[in-house]
Design a protein around this motif. Structure first.
Motif, PDB file in Angstrom:
ATOM      1  N   PHE A  56       0.831  -1.203   0.000  1.00  0.00           N
ATOM      2  CA  PHE A  56       0.000   0.000   0.000  1.00  0.00           C
ATOM      3  C   PHE A  56       0.870   1.260   0.000  1.00  0.00           C
ATOM      4  O   PHE A  56       0.581   2.225  -0.718  1.00  0.00           O
ATOM      5  N   ALA A  57       1.949   1.242   0.788  1.00  0.00           N
ATOM      6  CA  ALA A  57       2.855   2.389   0.819  1.00  0.00           C
ATOM      7  C   ALA A  57       3.487   2.612  -0.547  1.00  0.00           C
ATOM      8  O   ALA A  57       3.644   3.756  -1.006  1.00  0.00           O
ATOM      9  N   SER A  58       3.838   1.528  -1.232  1.00  0.00           N
ATOM     10  CA  SER A  58       4.409   1.632  -2.572  1.00  0.00           C
ATOM     11  C   SER A  58       3.388   2.193  -3.560  1.00  0.00           C
ATOM     12  O   SER A  58       3.720   3.038  -4.406  1.00  0.00           O
ATOM     13  N   LEU A  59       2.141   1.736  -3.454  1.00  0.00           N
ATOM     14  CA  LEU A  59       1.066   2.231  -4.320  1.00  0.00           C
ATOM     15  C   LEU A  59       0.881   3.735  -4.146  1.00  0.00           C
ATOM     16  O   LEU A  59       0.833   4.489  -5.126  1.00  0.00           O
ATOM     17  N   ILE A  60       0.792   4.171  -2.897  1.00  0.00           N
ATOM     18  CA  ILE A  60       0.616   5.601  -2.621  1.00  0.00           C
ATOM     19  C   ILE A  60       1.840   6.392  -3.068  1.00  0.00           C
ATOM     20  O   ILE A  60       1.731   7.491  -3.622  1.00  0.00           O
TER      21      ILE A  60
END
Length: 310
Positions: free
Chosen positions: A120-124
């Motif tokens: 999720f952190a990578s997506l954001i």
């Protein structure tokens, strides 16, 4: 009716940037195999890759949504679904949210929460921080934003280990470092070729703000740094002589491309550098994977009486 549905499916598929996402999933898969001595656990591997793919596809769709103004004025992206009007923003947003939500559900329920959080952190980081802010804010956009794009090996590693091993973070982050350093020469080569597009779209890519000559030297600098960084897996005993040979050959070829780019034979040479950089990364990670399965005596650390780490 069937033809219209087929066209819609192709437009949605284009939103996911399948070729880019395929490279992401491949590096995640290599991270999974390098994380364990034998085969990685089947459930975590299958659902981990599925979740990572869905998250990357979601980020790609959000990239289309945020960049729709830019895409309309750039030749390279003028045929994208939003730029042509084949899909509308509401459809793309709903598609991206569904993919992202499904990704998180799969990773949390069937893999582990750590992988879900990192994904999720990578997506954001890619979809919001890089695409929404950095891309328009600084010519170092691809360097800073490259952290998110370099995460897939870490995600794959976390999926099959939950980062419980003594060397998990160090080894996984080394794979991230390789992609992080590879990213600037990869994208700046494309930016040189498409500099008029970026200038027209008011995107401050390095060739637009600092000129082509300066960018060429930066590509050479990062390529030299990349060649050094790709030797670190051997230096710490993570990989052996097979990988070392492959990394050296691939690196020398990349250095030749970067050096030749300082005085290229034609305008298309920048695209040849860009295309080689894609082949380079795929081949480098393939060498990592094959080396992992070779006999232990091929590891330099063991050859000198040192115990293999990991």
């Amino acid at each position: 009716m069937n033809r219209a549905r087929s066209l819609d499916l192709r437009q949605y598929w284009a939103l996911t940037k399948p070729r880019v996402v395929a490279l992401i999933v491949f590096t995640a898969l290599v991270g999974m195999f390098l994380a364990v001595p034998g085969l990685p656990p089947l459930r975590e591997t299958v659902f981990g890759l599925l979740g990572i793919w869905l998250a990357a596809a979601s980020a790609a769709a959000i990239n289309h949504l945020i960049d729709q103004r830019i895409d309309k004025v750039m030749v390279r992206t003028a045929d994208r679904p939003l730029a042509t009007g084949a899909l509308n923003p509401s459809q793309v947003l709903a598609f991206a949210v569904c993919l992202g939500a499904l990704s998180m559900a799969i990773l949390i329920a069937l893999v582990n929460p750590l992988t879900a959080g990192l994904t999720f952190a990578s997506l954001i980081g890619y979809a919001i921080v890089y695409t929404g802010f950095l891309k328009r804010a600084t010519p170092q956009n691809i360097v800073i934003g490259g952290i998110a794009g370099a995460a897939p090996p870490l995600l794959g590693w976390a999926a099959v280990t939950n980062m419980q091993g003594q060397w998990d973070w160090a080894h996984a982050l080394l794979l991230v470092l390789i992609i992080f350093v590879w990213t600037p020469p990869h994208f700046w080569a494309l930016a040189i070729f498409r500099r008029e597009d970026y200038a027209r779209a008011l995107v401050p890519m390095l060739p637009v703000t600092h000129g082509v000559a300066y960018t060429r030297w930066q590509i050479l600098f990062y390529t030299v740094l990349l060649c050094v960084v790709t030797l670190l897996p051997v230096a710490i005993g993570m990989s052996g002589l097979f990988y070392l040979g492959g990394a050296v050959v691939l690196g020398l070829a990349f250095l030749w491309y970067a050096w030749r780019l300082l005085d290229p034979p034609d305008e298309l040479f920048a695209m040849r550098v860009f295309n080689y950089s894609v082949v380079y990364l795929m081949a480098l990670f393939a060498f990592l994977l094959v080396d992992h399965w070779l006999m232990p005596w091929l590891t330099p650390a063991q050859a000198f009486g040192l115990e293999r780490i990991g």
